[in-house]
Design a protein around this motif. Sequence first.
Motif, PDB file in Angstrom:
ATOM      1  N   GLY A  92       0.846  -1.191   0.000  1.00  0.00           N
ATOM      2  CA  GLY A  92       0.000   0.000   0.000  1.00  0.00           C
ATOM      3  C   GLY A  92       0.875   1.231   0.000  1.00  0.00           C
ATOM      4  N   ARG A  93       0.236   2.406   0.136  1.00  0.00           N
ATOM      5  CA  ARG A  93       1.003   3.648   0.202  1.00  0.00           C
ATOM      6  C   ARG A  93       2.008   3.572   1.339  1.00  0.00           C
ATOM      7  N   ALA A 139      -5.246  -0.202  -6.975  1.00  0.00           N
ATOM      8  CA  ALA A 139      -6.009   1.049  -7.013  1.00  0.00           C
ATOM      9  C   ALA A 139      -5.595   1.986  -5.887  1.00  0.00           C
ATOM     10  N   ARG A 140      -5.328   1.417  -4.700  1.00  0.00           N
ATOM     11  CA  ARG A 140      -5.043   2.309  -3.580  1.00  0.00           C
ATOM     12  C   ARG A 140      -3.560   2.582  -3.410  1.00  0.00           C
ATOM     13  N   SER A 141      -2.684   1.787  -4.082  1.00  0.00           N
ATOM     14  CA  SER A 141      -1.264   2.018  -3.853  1.00  0.00           C
ATOM     15  C   SER A 141      -0.507   2.577  -5.059  1.00  0.00           C
ATOM     16  N   ILE A 200      -7.203   5.361  -7.667  1.00  0.00           N
ATOM     17  CA  ILE A 200      -7.755   5.228  -9.020  1.00  0.00           C
ATOM     18  C   ILE A 200      -9.044   4.415  -8.893  1.00  0.00           C
ATOM     19  N   PRO A 201     -10.131   4.827  -9.547  1.00  0.00           N
ATOM     20  CA  PRO A 201     -11.352   4.016  -9.502  1.00  0.00           C
ATOM     21  C   PRO A 201     -11.091   2.606 -10.044  1.00  0.00           C
ATOM     22  N   VAL A 202     -11.661   1.599  -9.358  1.00  0.00           N
ATOM     23  CA  VAL A 202     -11.337   0.215  -9.727  1.00  0.00           C
ATOM     24  C   VAL A 202     -11.808  -0.158 -11.122  1.00  0.00           C
ATOM     25  N   SER A 203     -12.945   0.421 -11.554  1.00  0.00           N
ATOM     26  CA  SER A 203     -13.459   0.079 -12.893  1.00  0.00           C
ATOM     27  C   SER A 203     -12.418   0.338 -13.968  1.00  0.00           C
TER      28      SER A 203
END
Lengths: 341, 363
Positions: free
Chosen positions: A37-38, A308-310, A316-319
């Motif tokens: 992750g971040r 998406a979160r890292s 970023i939106p998952v789609s």
Amino acid sequence: MNRLSDKRALPGKLSAPQIAILIFLPIAAAAVALCAGRMAISVSDVIKVFGNHLGFEFEVSKFTDSAVWNNRLPRIILSILVGGGLSVAGCAFQGVFANPLATPDTLGAASGSSFGAALAILCGFGLPGIQSLALFFGISAVAVTHLCSKGKGLSGTVLAGIMIGSLFSSLISLVKFVADTDSQLPAITYWLMGSLSSASYRSLIIGAPIIIISVLLLFLLRWRMNLLPLSDDEAKSSGTNIRVLRAVTVICASAITASCVSMCGQVGWVGLLVPHMCRMRFGNNYLSLIPSSICVGSTFMILVDTLARSATAAEIPVSIITAIIGAPFFIYLLKRSDFSA
Amino acid sequence: MSLTVENGSFFYLKESPILNNINFSADRGDIVAVLGKNGAGKTTLLKCITGLLKWKSGKSLLDDEDISKMPQRQRWSKIAYVPQAKNSLSTFTVEETVLLGRSSSLGIFSQPSKKDSDAVKNILNRLGISKISSKKCSRISGGELQMVLIAKALASEPDVLILDEPESNLDFRNQLIVLDTISKLASDGITCIFNTHYPAHALQRANKSLVFLSDGKTIFGETSKVVTEDVLENAFGVKAVIGNIETPSSVMKEVIPVSVSDMKPDGIKINEQQGFSLAVLAVICADNSSDVSINKLLHGCSHFLVGRMGMPYRDGGVYIINVIIDAPTDVIENLAFNLSILPGVSVKATYAKNIIERNDPNE
């Protein structure tokens, strides 16, 4: 050849090593997701956090504890539910409509739910409100589709579903149009792109039971679902009440879809991509397709959400990621395998 | 197990009835052919028999039990239906497809067990298609697909097998394979009912036939009596000649269509008694699988038999039966016909030159 068929006593059943790998995949992905992750967290810290919550006393910073236990773990649980759920729903719809292009949104469930969520955001409701309204409209959309197409056969149902779906899409546009451009419009837009960032134990309590029960039901029905693509007469003459089977399958799959959208917005692609990946690898028998879709779907979703979160500072939106990763991978598989669905 | 249809009628619109007062019955091991022109209602009839469509009046009985009142699961473990072949299962392998046929014996949430997959293997062996068991249904030929569909129907171990045009769209060889399979299944005790566009297949395989006539009525009876040139002209509007073709082992019927006919014969002549004949039937059986059927047939005309001799010829691996029969000519013809359609049975009749002038022995 005889040896081979003896080893696999039942055609279409997964072999023991396949089962082992399929169970290992989401666990491994979850382990990676807990650490990555971040803010990278070491494996030992993650174990310590889990230990603390199991009643042991370890030295971990409050921040790490919260990141693992309150942030990453619910997201992983949500990923498993959404990824596994949408994949199973996709399999189910493809079977019911005997059409490889069917997706969880075929009957308007996802559009209906999205409209419900958008409406709730417009009205300024909190998360529970968004979830309930999304769920309500998702199920209603499928019910309306059913009422519109009663007695018109499967293609009638698909057509009605597409109509209801586009009706709700227009309603979403209407909601966006009247929404406040500073706060509500972005909120609605981000919601529609799909994100698991709102995951919390509280939001799981509303959505999870519906997904778990529906997936379980479809899992138990998995062998019987092989009868779905048969013509009415063929299915009836195997002593199965095909109408009930179709109805149960559609209701479960729609409930899963609506529930997923209510928790994390529209996550495109998973319901089409994962079932086909599994079909190419494990064949079209639902006996293997359902369990493999659950495992592969949840793994895929965990990885996508972790990315998406890292990947960047802003989520970023998952789609977007499901499509960017999914489409090329899918085409690669399509080229490689002898595709026949 | 015997299947009876009593006064069956069916329509979608009351003004245009499709099936009118149908009556027929089939016993264990019978093969019934259903003949009629396109659109006469052959498929509808099969669906009504099985209960896939509901009779508007009348009923089908399975050993005196009304089929429509039987629970689904019980019904479909006794009757199996093979629809017209189309490949809706192309994504499954042959073995998976046939296994689906076991579903009437399984609980809704249960998966098939080793027992079920063994049963499937047996059926594939029995029909001679175990070589293709792991092939996908989209990769097999039309003839193989038809055999797979029959295997799927047999997977529920039915007593009655109903087939909708099983040999349509198949080549010469595959037609023969399918028809041989039906003959074999019937001699194993399964009652088979099949629709066909080929009157010759009825004449070569079925001991009973049901024919849709041009006025919507049907006639039913022994094939040799109801599938006649008159009936074919009435039913299909075709002048046809039914001839005998003699092979070294038997005499087979063949139908040659001659011309389209617009004339409708006034009445249907059922083959009538044509006086008495004396004949010797020479029968050779390749194995003992048809014993029961042969004995039943001979028993049926025992009071006409003058003499009967049966002996195994072990060196040749065959069984030889000689029957001397003094009976109405049509009885002899019918007996010879019913023997000739049994699998593995060769039969020929030799008739005395002069018909004996005398009274019926029964009187």
